[in-house]
Scaffold this motif. Structure first.
Motif, PDB file in Angstrom:
ATOM      1  N   TYR A   1      67.693   2.946  -9.824  1.00  0.00           N
ATOM      2  CA  TYR A   1      68.841   3.640  -9.246  1.00  0.00           C
ATOM      3  C   TYR A   1      69.725   4.210 -10.354  1.00  0.00           C
ATOM      4  O   TYR A   1      70.411   5.198 -10.152  1.00  0.00           O
ATOM      5  N   ILE A   2      69.723   3.551 -11.491  1.00  0.00           N
ATOM      6  CA  ILE A   2      70.642   3.907 -12.564  1.00  0.00           C
ATOM      7  C   ILE A   2      69.994   3.592 -13.906  1.00  0.00           C
ATOM      8  O   ILE A   2      69.209   2.653 -14.001  1.00  0.00           O
ATOM      9  N   ASP A   3      70.316   4.398 -14.914  1.00  0.00           N
ATOM     10  CA  ASP A   3      69.828   4.108 -16.260  1.00  0.00           C
ATOM     11  C   ASP A   3      70.997   3.618 -17.114  1.00  0.00           C
ATOM     12  O   ASP A   3      72.145   3.581 -16.660  1.00  0.00           O
ATOM     13  N   SER A   4      70.713   3.258 -18.348  1.00  0.00           N
ATOM     14  CA  SER A   4      71.749   2.650 -19.179  1.00  0.00           C
ATOM     15  C   SER A   4      72.890   3.619 -19.495  1.00  0.00           C
ATOM     16  O   SER A   4      74.046   3.207 -19.577  1.00  0.00           O
ATOM     17  N   PHE A   5      72.615   4.902 -19.649  1.00  0.00           N
ATOM     18  CA  PHE A   5      73.674   5.870 -19.909  1.00  0.00           C
ATOM     19  C   PHE A   5      74.600   5.985 -18.698  1.00  0.00           C
ATOM     20  O   PHE A   5      75.824   5.925 -18.829  1.00  0.00           O
ATOM     21  N   ALA A   6      74.019   6.148 -17.519  1.00  0.00           N
ATOM     22  CA  ALA A   6      74.824   6.250 -16.295  1.00  0.00           C
ATOM     23  C   ALA A   6      75.594   4.953 -16.051  1.00  0.00           C
ATOM     24  O   ALA A   6      76.713   4.984 -15.529  1.00  0.00           O
ATOM     25  N   PHE A   7      75.014   3.824 -16.441  1.00  0.00           N
ATOM     26  CA  PHE A   7      75.676   2.539 -16.245  1.00  0.00           C
ATOM     27  C   PHE A   7      76.996   2.473 -17.005  1.00  0.00           C
ATOM     28  O   PHE A   7      77.992   1.945 -16.498  1.00  0.00           O
ATOM     29  N   ILE A   8      77.033   3.041 -18.191  1.00  0.00           N
ATOM     30  CA  ILE A   8      78.269   3.050 -18.984  1.00  0.00           C
ATOM     31  C   ILE A   8      79.358   3.824 -18.243  1.00  0.00           C
ATOM     32  O   ILE A   8      80.502   3.368 -18.131  1.00  0.00           O
TER      33      ILE A   8
ATOM     34  N   GLU B   1      84.164   3.833 -14.548  1.00  0.00           N
ATOM     35  CA  GLU B   1      84.801   4.226 -13.286  1.00  0.00           C
ATOM     36  C   GLU B   1      85.219   3.016 -12.475  1.00  0.00           C
ATOM     37  O   GLU B   1      86.291   3.016 -11.861  1.00  0.00           O
ATOM     38  N   ILE B   2      84.393   1.975 -12.460  1.00  0.00           N
ATOM     39  CA  ILE B   2      84.762   0.743 -11.745  1.00  0.00           C
ATOM     40  C   ILE B   2      86.053   0.177 -12.324  1.00  0.00           C
ATOM     41  O   ILE B   2      86.977  -0.171 -11.583  1.00  0.00           O
ATOM     42  N   GLU B   3      86.117   0.095 -13.648  1.00  0.00           N
ATOM     43  CA  GLU B   3      87.311  -0.461 -14.285  1.00  0.00           C
ATOM     44  C   GLU B   3      88.552   0.364 -13.955  1.00  0.00           C
ATOM     45  O   GLU B   3      89.626  -0.193 -13.718  1.00  0.00           O
ATOM     46  N   GLU B   4      88.386   1.675 -13.911  1.00  0.00           N
ATOM     47  CA  GLU B   4      89.515   2.552 -13.599  1.00  0.00           C
ATOM     48  C   GLU B   4      89.933   2.445 -12.129  1.00  0.00           C
ATOM     49  O   GLU B   4      91.104   2.276 -11.815  1.00  0.00           O
ATOM     50  N   VAL B   5      88.965   2.525 -11.228  1.00  0.00           N
ATOM     51  CA  VAL B   5      89.252   2.515  -9.790  1.00  0.00           C
ATOM     52  C   VAL B   5      89.822   1.175  -9.334  1.00  0.00           C
ATOM     53  O   VAL B   5      90.784   1.120  -8.564  1.00  0.00           O
ATOM     54  N   PHE B   6      89.234   0.093  -9.807  1.00  0.00           N
ATOM     55  CA  PHE B   6      89.624  -1.232  -9.325  1.00  0.00           C
ATOM     56  C   PHE B   6      90.604  -1.951 -10.251  1.00  0.00           C
ATOM     57  O   PHE B   6      91.071  -3.043  -9.928  1.00  0.00           O
ATOM     58  N   GLY B   7      90.894  -1.364 -11.411  1.00  0.00           N
ATOM     59  CA  GLY B   7      91.848  -1.980 -12.329  1.00  0.00           C
ATOM     60  C   GLY B   7      91.376  -3.298 -12.892  1.00  0.00           C
ATOM     61  O   GLY B   7      92.168  -4.221 -13.071  1.00  0.00           O
ATOM     62  N   VAL B   8      90.075  -3.396 -13.172  1.00  0.00           N
ATOM     63  CA  VAL B   8      89.502  -4.629 -13.699  1.00  0.00           C
ATOM     64  C   VAL B   8      88.853  -4.357 -15.057  1.00  0.00           C
ATOM     65  O   VAL B   8      88.620  -3.209 -15.415  1.00  0.00           O
ATOM     66  N   THR B   9      88.598  -5.421 -15.778  1.00  0.00           N
ATOM     67  CA  THR B   9      87.801  -5.346 -16.996  1.00  0.00           C
ATOM     68  C   THR B   9      86.779  -6.466 -16.942  1.00  0.00           C
ATOM     69  O   THR B   9      87.000  -7.495 -16.289  1.00  0.00           O
ATOM     70  N   PHE B  10      85.678  -6.241 -17.606  1.00  0.00           N
ATOM     71  CA  PHE B  10      84.601  -7.223 -17.614  1.00  0.00           C
ATOM     72  C   PHE B  10      84.449  -7.794 -19.017  1.00  0.00           C
ATOM     73  O   PHE B  10      84.657  -7.098 -20.003  1.00  0.00           O
TER      74      PHE B  10
END
Length: 84
Positions: free
Chosen positions: A35-42, A47-56
């Motif tokens: 579904y996704i490659d490593s470049f798209a994953f970055i 976008e997840i961090e921006e949209v949800f205000g989280v960090t991993f």
């Protein structure tokens, strides 16, 4: 928006896979499903961090569950709760 719904929509919009296909495989490794490659994953994580205000952290990235939609959604929700 619920994290799981957002992830499915993002993958459908950006990875050329139908929402129906993705929704049937939320417990499967999205790299193995191609579904996704490593470049798209970055970009995806940014976008997840921006949209949800989280960090991993590194520990989360190393967790096998992080590479499934179900696991990633749980991680997002946990990080959102920990933030409040």
């Amino acid at each position: 928006m619920e994290a799981k719904t957002w992830i499915i929509q993002w993958m459908s919009n950006n990875c050329g896979v139908s929402q129906e296909e993705i929704s049937k495989n939320t417990a499967a490794n999205f790299f193995d499903q191609e579904y996704i490659d490593s470049f798209a994953f970055i970009m995806f994580i940014g976008e997840i961090e921006e949209v949800f205000g989280v960090t991993f952290d590194n520990e989360q990235f190393e967790d096998r569950a992080f590479s499934t939609i179900d696991g990633l959604a749980q991680c997002i929700e946990k990080n959102r709760k920990d933030r409040t």
